[in-house]
Design a protein around this motif. Structure first.
Motif, PDB file in Angstrom:
ATOM      1  N   ALA A   1       0.822  -1.201   0.000  1.00  0.00           N
ATOM      2  CA  ALA A   1       0.000   0.000   0.000  1.00  0.00           C
ATOM      3  C   ALA A   1       0.864   1.262   0.000  1.00  0.00           C
ATOM      4  N   LYS A   2       1.859   1.287  -0.881  1.00  0.00           N
ATOM      5  CA  LYS A   2       2.773   2.426  -0.959  1.00  0.00           C
ATOM      6  C   LYS A   2       2.261   3.458  -1.961  1.00  0.00           C
ATOM      7  N   SER A   3       2.188   4.689  -1.529  1.00  0.00           N
ATOM      8  CA  SER A   3       1.748   5.783  -2.384  1.00  0.00           C
ATOM      9  C   SER A   3       2.897   6.244  -3.268  1.00  0.00           C
ATOM     10  N   THR A   4       2.642   6.347  -4.558  1.00  0.00           N
ATOM     11  CA  THR A   4       3.660   6.878  -5.472  1.00  0.00           C
ATOM     12  C   THR A   4       3.748   8.395  -5.366  1.00  0.00           C
ATOM     13  N   ILE A   5       2.790   9.014  -4.692  1.00  0.00           N
ATOM     14  CA  ILE A   5       2.812  10.468  -4.501  1.00  0.00           C
ATOM     15  C   ILE A   5       3.627  10.834  -3.265  1.00  0.00           C
ATOM     16  N   THR A   6       3.318  10.199  -2.136  1.00  0.00           N
ATOM     17  CA  THR A   6       3.977  10.569  -0.875  1.00  0.00           C
ATOM     18  C   THR A   6       5.116   9.633  -0.483  1.00  0.00           C
ATOM     19  N   GLY A   7       5.150   8.421  -1.065  1.00  0.00           N
ATOM     20  CA  GLY A   7       6.155   7.434  -0.682  1.00  0.00           C
ATOM     21  C   GLY A   7       5.823   6.713   0.610  1.00  0.00           C
ATOM     22  N   THR A   8       4.675   7.010   1.194  1.00  0.00           N
ATOM     23  CA  THR A   8       4.263   6.419   2.465  1.00  0.00           C
ATOM     24  C   THR A   8       3.616   5.057   2.242  1.00  0.00           C
ATOM     25  N   ASN A   9       3.914   4.085   3.105  1.00  0.00           N
ATOM     26  CA  ASN A   9       3.209   2.808   3.120  1.00  0.00           C
ATOM     27  C   ASN A   9       1.998   2.944   4.033  1.00  0.00           C
ATOM     28  N   TYR A  10       0.841   2.560   3.517  1.00  0.00           N
ATOM     29  CA  TYR A  10      -0.403   2.639   4.285  1.00  0.00           C
ATOM     30  C   TYR A  10      -0.859   1.260   4.728  1.00  0.00           C
ATOM     31  N   GLY A  11       0.086   0.327   4.841  1.00  0.00           N
ATOM     32  CA  GLY A  11      -0.272  -1.019   5.245  1.00  0.00           C
ATOM     33  C   GLY A  11       0.905  -1.739   5.864  1.00  0.00           C
ATOM     34  N   VAL A  12       0.607  -2.922   6.426  1.00  0.00           N
ATOM     35  CA  VAL A  12       1.643  -3.807   6.954  1.00  0.00           C
ATOM     36  C   VAL A  12       1.562  -5.119   6.191  1.00  0.00           C
TER      37      VAL A  12
ATOM     38  N   ARG B   1       1.334 -13.726   2.897  1.00  0.00           N
ATOM     39  CA  ARG B   1       1.374 -12.866   1.697  1.00  0.00           C
ATOM     40  C   ARG B   1       0.162 -11.929   1.687  1.00  0.00           C
ATOM     41  N   THR B   2      -0.049 -11.262   2.830  1.00  0.00           N
ATOM     42  CA  THR B   2      -1.188 -10.360   3.009  1.00  0.00           C
ATOM     43  C   THR B   2      -0.704  -8.960   3.312  1.00  0.00           C
ATOM     44  N   CYS B   3      -1.261  -7.994   2.574  1.00  0.00           N
ATOM     45  CA  CYS B   3      -1.067  -6.577   2.860  1.00  0.00           C
ATOM     46  C   CYS B   3      -2.339  -6.095   3.544  1.00  0.00           C
ATOM     47  N   THR B   4      -2.219  -5.668   4.790  1.00  0.00           N
ATOM     48  CA  THR B   4      -3.365  -5.193   5.560  1.00  0.00           C
ATOM     49  C   THR B   4      -3.258  -3.681   5.715  1.00  0.00           C
ATOM     50  N   LEU B   5      -4.306  -2.976   5.273  1.00  0.00           N
ATOM     51  CA  LEU B   5      -4.296  -1.515   5.400  1.00  0.00           C
ATOM     52  C   LEU B   5      -4.322  -1.104   6.860  1.00  0.00           C
ATOM     53  N   THR B   6      -3.636   0.004   7.147  1.00  0.00           N
ATOM     54  CA  THR B   6      -3.618   0.554   8.503  1.00  0.00           C
ATOM     55  C   THR B   6      -4.329   1.904   8.581  1.00  0.00           C
ATOM     56  N   SER B   7      -4.789   2.401   7.419  1.00  0.00           N
ATOM     57  CA  SER B   7      -5.526   3.666   7.407  1.00  0.00           C
ATOM     58  C   SER B   7      -6.380   3.732   6.136  1.00  0.00           C
ATOM     59  N   ASP B   8      -7.282   4.693   6.116  1.00  0.00           N
ATOM     60  CA  ASP B   8      -8.105   4.924   4.926  1.00  0.00           C
ATOM     61  C   ASP B   8      -7.226   5.493   3.811  1.00  0.00           C
ATOM     62  N   LEU B   9      -7.670   5.308   2.563  1.00  0.00           N
ATOM     63  CA  LEU B   9      -6.945   5.824   1.399  1.00  0.00           C
ATOM     64  C   LEU B   9      -7.821   6.791   0.623  1.00  0.00           C
ATOM     65  N   THR B  10      -7.197   7.770   0.009  1.00  0.00           N
ATOM     66  CA  THR B  10      -7.911   8.701  -0.871  1.00  0.00           C
ATOM     67  C   THR B  10      -7.325   8.657  -2.269  1.00  0.00           C
ATOM     68  N   GLU B  11      -6.785   7.499  -2.647  1.00  0.00           N
ATOM     69  CA  GLU B  11      -6.190   7.297  -3.961  1.00  0.00           C
ATOM     70  C   GLU B  11      -6.612   5.936  -4.483  1.00  0.00           C
TER      71      GLU B  11
ATOM     72  N   THR C   1      -2.916 -11.176  -0.934  1.00  0.00           N
ATOM     73  CA  THR C   1      -4.203 -10.750  -0.373  1.00  0.00           C
ATOM     74  C   THR C   1      -4.102  -9.289   0.032  1.00  0.00           C
ATOM     75  N   LEU C   2      -5.105  -8.512  -0.368  1.00  0.00           N
ATOM     76  CA  LEU C   2      -5.280  -7.156   0.146  1.00  0.00           C
ATOM     77  C   LEU C   2      -6.426  -7.213   1.140  1.00  0.00           C
ATOM     78  N   ASP C   3      -6.120  -6.983   2.398  1.00  0.00           N
ATOM     79  CA  ASP C   3      -7.131  -6.944   3.453  1.00  0.00           C
ATOM     80  C   ASP C   3      -7.248  -5.494   3.913  1.00  0.00           C
ATOM     81  N   CYS C   4      -8.330  -4.849   3.527  1.00  0.00           N
ATOM     82  CA  CYS C   4      -8.515  -3.439   3.917  1.00  0.00           C
ATOM     83  C   CYS C   4      -8.856  -3.301   5.394  1.00  0.00           C
ATOM     84  N   ASP C   5      -9.217  -4.412   6.034  1.00  0.00           N
ATOM     85  CA  ASP C   5      -9.501  -4.397   7.471  1.00  0.00           C
ATOM     86  C   ASP C   5     -10.558  -3.345   7.823  1.00  0.00           C
ATOM     87  N   GLY C   6     -11.536  -3.167   6.926  1.00  0.00           N
ATOM     88  CA  GLY C   6     -12.620  -2.212   7.147  1.00  0.00           C
ATOM     89  C   GLY C   6     -12.299  -0.786   6.755  1.00  0.00           C
ATOM     90  N   HIS C   7     -11.081  -0.533   6.328  1.00  0.00           N
ATOM     91  CA  HIS C   7     -10.713   0.829   5.928  1.00  0.00           C
ATOM     92  C   HIS C   7     -11.387   1.207   4.611  1.00  0.00           C
TER      93      HIS C   7
END
Length: 166
Positions: free
Chosen positions: A40-51, A57-67, A77-83
Motif C-alpha cells: 500500500a505504498k503511495s507513489t505520490i507521498t512514498g508512504t506505506n499505508y499497510g503492513v 502474503r497479506t497486505c493489511t491496510l492501517t488507514s483509509d486511502l484517498t487514492e 491478499t489485500l485486506d482493507c480491514d474495514g478501511h
C-alpha cells in the motif's frame, strides 16, 4: 436567443461530462500493492499505508486511502480491514490486471468510476467488500475466469456488477 444560449450551455456541459468519463478510465493509480517494500505504498507521498505479512502474503491496510489502488503481483491478499478507499469519481478504486490468485477482502470502496475491477484476472476472490456510489460498476470483471465473489455489498452504483467472460 435565450433558448439558443441555454442549448449551447447544455451541449457544452454534456461534452465536458463525456470527456471526464472517458478520461476517468485512464487515470493513473497511485497506491501500489506488491510486497513488504510496497504494501500500500503511495507513489505520490512514498508512504506505506499497510503492513505486510510474509507468512500469509497479506497486505493489511492501517488507514483509509484517498487514492486508487493497484495490485501488482500474483498470489497476494489485500485486506482493507474495514478501511475506506475514497476516490474523486474517476479511475478504479482497486484495480487488478493480468494476475492470478488474488484476494481482496474487507474493503469499503466508493466514489470511483468502477469500485473494484478485475481485468484478465483468474482464480481470485472478492470477499466481504462494500462498493458504493461509484459512477459505473460496483464490481467490474472483464476477461476474468474462475473467480469467487462472497458476501459483497453494492449500493448506489449504476450497476452491481458487469462481468465480461471471453
Amino acid at each position: 436567443m435565450k433558448l439558443w444560449g441555454l442549448a449551447l450551455g447544455i451541449f457544452l456541459f454534456l461534452i465536458f461530462s463525456i470527456q471526464n468519463v472517458v478520461n476517468s478510465e485512464t487515470t493513473q493509480h497511485t497506491v501500489i500493492i506488491n510486497d513488504a517494500d510496497e504494501c500500500a505504498k503511495s507513489t505520490i507521498t512514498g508512504t506505506n499505508y499497510g503492513v505486510y505479512s510474509s507468512d500469509t502474503r497479506t497486505c493489511t491496510l492501517t488507514s483509509d486511502l484517498t487514492e486508487g489502488t493497484e495490485i501488482g503481483v500474483d498470489d497476494i491478499t489485500l485486506d482493507c480491514d474495514g478501511h475506506v478507499v475514497t476516490g474523486d469519481g474517476s479511475s478504479n478504486g482497486i484495480l487488478v490486471q493480468n494476475k492470478e490468485n488474488i484476494t481482496v477482502k474487507n474493503c469499503v470502496v466508493h466514489n470511483f468510476y468502477n469500485g473494484i475491477e478485475f481485468s484478465s484476472t483468474t482464480q481470485s476472490s472478492l470477499i466481504n467488500n462494500t462498493v458504493k456510489n461509484n459512477f459505473n460498476d460496483g464490481f467490474h470483471l472483464e476477461n476474468s475466469n474462475y473467480n469467487t465473489l462472497e458476501f459483497n455489498i453494492a449500493e448506489n452504483n449504476q450497476r452491481f456488477c458487469t462481468c465480461f467472460i471471453i
